[in-house]
Design an enzyme around this catalytic site. Sequence first.
Site, PDB file in Angstrom:
ATOM      1  N   PRO A 234       0.619  -1.135   0.062  1.00  0.00           N
ATOM      2  CA  PRO A 234      -0.035   0.035  -0.101  1.00  0.00           C
ATOM      3  C   PRO A 234       1.023   1.109   0.208  1.00  0.00           C
ATOM      4  O   PRO A 234       0.497   2.225  -0.466  1.00  0.00           O
ATOM      5  CB  PRO A 234      -0.871  -0.243   1.205  1.00  0.00           C
ATOM      6  CG  PRO A 234      -0.976  -1.668   1.585  1.00  0.00           C
ATOM      7  CD  PRO A 234       0.287  -2.062   1.184  1.00  0.00           C
ATOM      8  N   TYR A 235       1.946   1.249   0.619  1.00  0.00           N
ATOM      9  CA  TYR A 235       2.733   2.663   0.695  1.00  0.00           C
ATOM     10  C   TYR A 235       3.203   2.678  -0.730  1.00  0.00           C
ATOM     11  O   TYR A 235       3.088   4.025  -1.255  1.00  0.00           O
ATOM     12  CB  TYR A 235       4.082   2.121   1.364  1.00  0.00           C
ATOM     13  CG  TYR A 235       5.068   3.377   1.444  1.00  0.00           C
ATOM     14  CD1 TYR A 235       4.893   4.745   1.765  1.00  0.00           C
ATOM     15  CD2 TYR A 235       6.275   2.984   1.048  1.00  0.00           C
ATOM     16  CE1 TYR A 235       5.717   5.666   1.559  1.00  0.00           C
ATOM     17  CE2 TYR A 235       7.212   3.891   1.021  1.00  0.00           C
ATOM     18  CZ  TYR A 235       6.800   5.425   1.216  1.00  0.00           C
ATOM     19  OH  TYR A 235       7.841   6.392   1.155  1.00  0.00           O
ATOM     20  N   GLY A 236       3.886   1.654  -1.382  1.00  0.00           N
ATOM     21  CA  GLY A 236       4.231   2.228  -2.874  1.00  0.00           C
ATOM     22  C   GLY A 236       3.044   2.446  -3.788  1.00  0.00           C
ATOM     23  O   GLY A 236       3.215   3.338  -4.762  1.00  0.00           O
ATOM     24  N   LYS A 239       1.787   6.130  -3.187  1.00  0.00           N
ATOM     25  CA  LYS A 239       3.030   7.233  -3.685  1.00  0.00           C
ATOM     26  C   LYS A 239       2.903   6.825  -5.347  1.00  0.00           C
ATOM     27  O   LYS A 239       2.847   8.061  -5.759  1.00  0.00           O
ATOM     28  CB  LYS A 239       4.540   6.481  -3.268  1.00  0.00           C
ATOM     29  CG  LYS A 239       4.717   6.986  -1.849  1.00  0.00           C
ATOM     30  CD  LYS A 239       4.935   8.504  -1.626  1.00  0.00           C
ATOM     31  CE  LYS A 239       5.562   8.879  -0.383  1.00  0.00           C
ATOM     32  NZ  LYS A 239       5.996  10.311  -0.517  1.00  0.00           N
TER      33      LYS A 239
END
Length: 424
Positions: A234-236, A239
């Site tokens: 989810p972070y990538g 972003k």
Amino acid sequence: MVYKVSGSDLFKQPFIIGSDFKFLNLTDQLRMDFLDSRRQSNAGKVIAVAFFIAGCVVMLKQMYSPSYTTRPTWYITFSQHELGVTHVLVTGGAGYIGSHAALRLLKDSYRVTIVDNLSRGNLGAVKVLHEQFPEPGRLQFIYADLGDAKAVSKIFAENTFDAVMHFAAVAYVGESTMEPLRYYHNITSNTLVVLEAMAAHNVKTLIYSSTCATYGEPVKMPIREETPQLPINPYGKAKKMAEDIIIDFSNTTDMAVMILRYFNVIGSDPEGRLGEAPRPELREHGRISGACFDAARGIIPGLKVKGTDYKTADGTCVRDYIDVTDLVDAHVKALAHAKPRKVGIYNVGTGKGRSVKEFVDACKKATGVEIKVEYLDRRPGDYAEVFSDPSKIKQELNWTAQYTDLQESLKIAWKWQKSHLNGY
């Protein structure tokens, strides 16, 4: 709600902006508390406090009304363009990377406004910056949340920014797999709020601090800017969504946009002014360098290495470790090279991958501590190997990583850690 502090007023009685006037209490615990008259046991004290608050409200409403002509010098300075001075808004400027970026910008004679909600940042870092650059008109700190569109609009309305350097974001891969909605909202929605404010107030330059996590786990190494972006956590993913929003919006405007996808950040200010001090509750999700230092200090019994069966030389993950001083240098160079109607996308790394085992060995040598290591199963959302091809940023921005000795970067960071056992 927006709290605004600057110049010699920083860490004294600050100026307060907003329709609800709340008093800023900058304590060692970095808490924002309200002056609550109910805590007073004496009726006379309650009345005195009420009159005092009323007087402050009247004074501050006058101070920030359009007709008020004797506003503080620093307030006027930050609200007007000045020939030869570039005013940069640094979101997340109280955080690890953002504070180092603010330090470099101030050193290079930029005017800096930091906006941070202190959920991950440290007010102590802002205090250090103020101590280094106490002159009026150099630095101001605004306590606000980028998720509050009204507050962000007010910040842009009352300040004249030439550029935005956008660092503010939650940024732990492991945490993102456990709290995906938080990550999508914090990264994607907040970036949208910043862009809307920039568009409304004619701010034309954006330096976006992105991540190599947008690439996921490419088949071919090293990673180039043209490598397909297939994030796996989810972070990538968040972003990448933010990048897409920025690029789509820039296509309709004459904005100057620079997107920097950086790799694993380590190190600290070589002069020992700033370092990394994550919240205790975030240690489990933090960077491997922080975990190594915690193990060396005895805060945790040892270091947990997650994953030993990856298809790498020694079975542990391989990463490209970039020193924070090099990283902020890349951001400042990107700002200097930003051009209207252009989008520049650059990988910021050393071009060399190091395994987790190599990193741990370097940390043991840097700290002089024989750290206990426990090997565990893989962490969800991780990938085996990522390192950059930094040739594009070298060719176009004349940037090359200078702090490439892994052990030396860790040694510098360890020195700061030892002298700041309780953080800032």
